[in-house]
Design an enzyme around this catalytic site. Structure first.
Site: not given
Ligand code: 13P
Length: 251
Positions: A9, A11, A173, A213, A235
């Site tokens: 993702n 984002k 995150g 995460s 991330g």
């Protein structure tokens, strides 16, 4: 036997040219790693260039949201028909950031999911508890309720095109990851609720990802759990080496 699905993702990251560069970088790194599905969910304006770069590879490009109406006065929204026409196969619905910052509720998540499925899209349906709920010991109740509300009115046949992403909000995150045991247990709770709703056979087919995460260091252990069928990665999906390591963990 459920198939691993490793989805990034992105984002609100990657312009069209950045996405092209990223896909060109990672394409050879994941080539031939066909024991899992590999998806990147891109910002709307980045989808086309990411798709172009991914052509002929084992990488699929998805979207991060979709509206529930077919068309009309809904400024800023994108319909399932629009996504279908440009060749999108997957769409994330109900991400906690949509719920937190953009007023998304289980009701609108349900409406969006139904519209996406009706248009022939596959849905990555996100749900998960916030920190206070985990600390209060009501995680199971929360994810059970979300599962029931988000899937309301969806048939067993339609559910074949749904992947559930269990994303504990406190792990997104933050660098805090659910332990493999926590991830396995809560994904198992979701599977049990789906078994109550649709029967055990359907529940055993359902792909349930963990998100929050997940990275190159912890993916192996998380993915080794029986109820964890993949990952939805934020991330670490922006770094080719890290994402590839997660794909490797799913081989
Ligand atoms: P992080 O992997 O950055 O924690 O994000 C997870 C997530 O929200 C994926 O949808």
């Amino acid at each position: 036997m459920r198939r691993y699905v490793i989805a990034g993702n992105w984002k609100m990251n990657f312009t069209p040219s950045e996405a092209t560069a990223f896909i060109n970088e990672i394409k050879p790194m994941v080539e031939g790693k066909n024991n899992c599905d590999i998806i990147f969910c891109a910002p709307f304006v980045t989808i086309a260039s990411a798709m172009e770069a991914a052509k002929g590879s084992n990488i699929k490009i998805g979207a991060q949201n979709v509206h529930f109406e077919e068309k009309g006065a809904f400024t800023g929204e994108v319909s399932a028909k629009m996504l279908k026409e440009i060749g999108v196969e997957y769409v994330i619905i109900g991400h906690s950031e949509r719920r937190q910052y953009f007023g998304e509720t289980d009701h609108t998540v349900n409406l969006r999911t139904k519209a996406a499925l009706a248009a022939g899209l596959k849905v990555l349906l996100c749900l998960g508890e916030v920190k206070e709920e985990r600390l209060a010991g009501i995680t199971n109740e929360v994810v059970a309720m979300q599962t029931k509300l988000d899937l309301a009115g969806i048939s067993a046949e339609e559910l074949k095109n749904v992947i559930i992403a269990y994303e504990p909000v406190w792990a997104i995150g933050t660098g805090l990851t659910a332990t493999p045991e926590q991830a396995d247990e809560t994904c198992g709770v979701i599977r049990d609720v789906v078994a109550d709703l649709y029967g055990r056979d359907v529940a055993e087919e359902l792909i349930i990802q963990y998100g929050g995460s997940m990275n190159d260091k912890n993916a192996n252990e998380l993915l080794s759990k029986v109820n964890v069928d993949g990952g939805l990665i934020g991330g670490a999906s922006l770094v080719a080496e890290k994402f590839t390591a997660i794909v490797d963990a799913a081989q």
